[in-house]
Design an enzyme around this catalytic site. Sequence first.
Site: not given
Length: 200
Positions: A13, A15, A96, A112, A114, A155, A184
């Site tokens: 976590g 991010n 997932h 998302n 990546h 992705d 990121e």
Amino acid sequence: MSTRLAVLISGNGSNLQAMIDAIRMRLLAAEIVVVVSNRKTAFGLERATKAGIPTHYHPLKPLLEAGQERADYDTALAEMIAAYKPNWIVLAGWMHILSDAFLQRYPYRVINLHPALPGQFPGVNAIERAYEAYQAGKIKKTGVMVHLVSDEGVDNGPILATREALIYRSDTLEMLQQRVHQTEHQVLLEALHRVIEGDE
Ligand code: GRF
């Protein structure tokens, strides 16, 4: 009214923490309304609780063992999240792949993250694979991307923000991992600024 974010995690976590910190410092005009993890022990759940954010643990295995389908899991997830009326769903290390059962509820509203450049190393262990490719002389740099999840592909989807991360000859894998994760955190905030401003 501030933008409402639902954040899905599976692990550390960091991010999520970057978003929590930016919101607290008023650098991001948003509110995290719920954090969901598919793993009970995800450290990100503790980060969320500490920040006063509601959390849910939503595991896949018991559902499958009870004879339900994968789509049922995603439908239940979408319903749980809907109660918090989010504007955006942020997949911040969510492990997932979301099926259409979820995505159709939130078309072009799922973001998302990546840890590789667009089109490179989709799926898990992207940083490790970039490190190996660099050692083998196949790439000179890696990076990160933040994109919209438009379908069930892994992705890929319309890019919101991307940035290169350099790889040095003296890098260990841990050094590269740290550099990519730091990158990121910045790029995720940049992408969120972009979508939030787009909504205004
Ligand atoms: C990040 O590298 C993200 O890109 C990947 O999983 C990692 C999650 O890191 N999908 P954290 O849980 O935010 O620290």
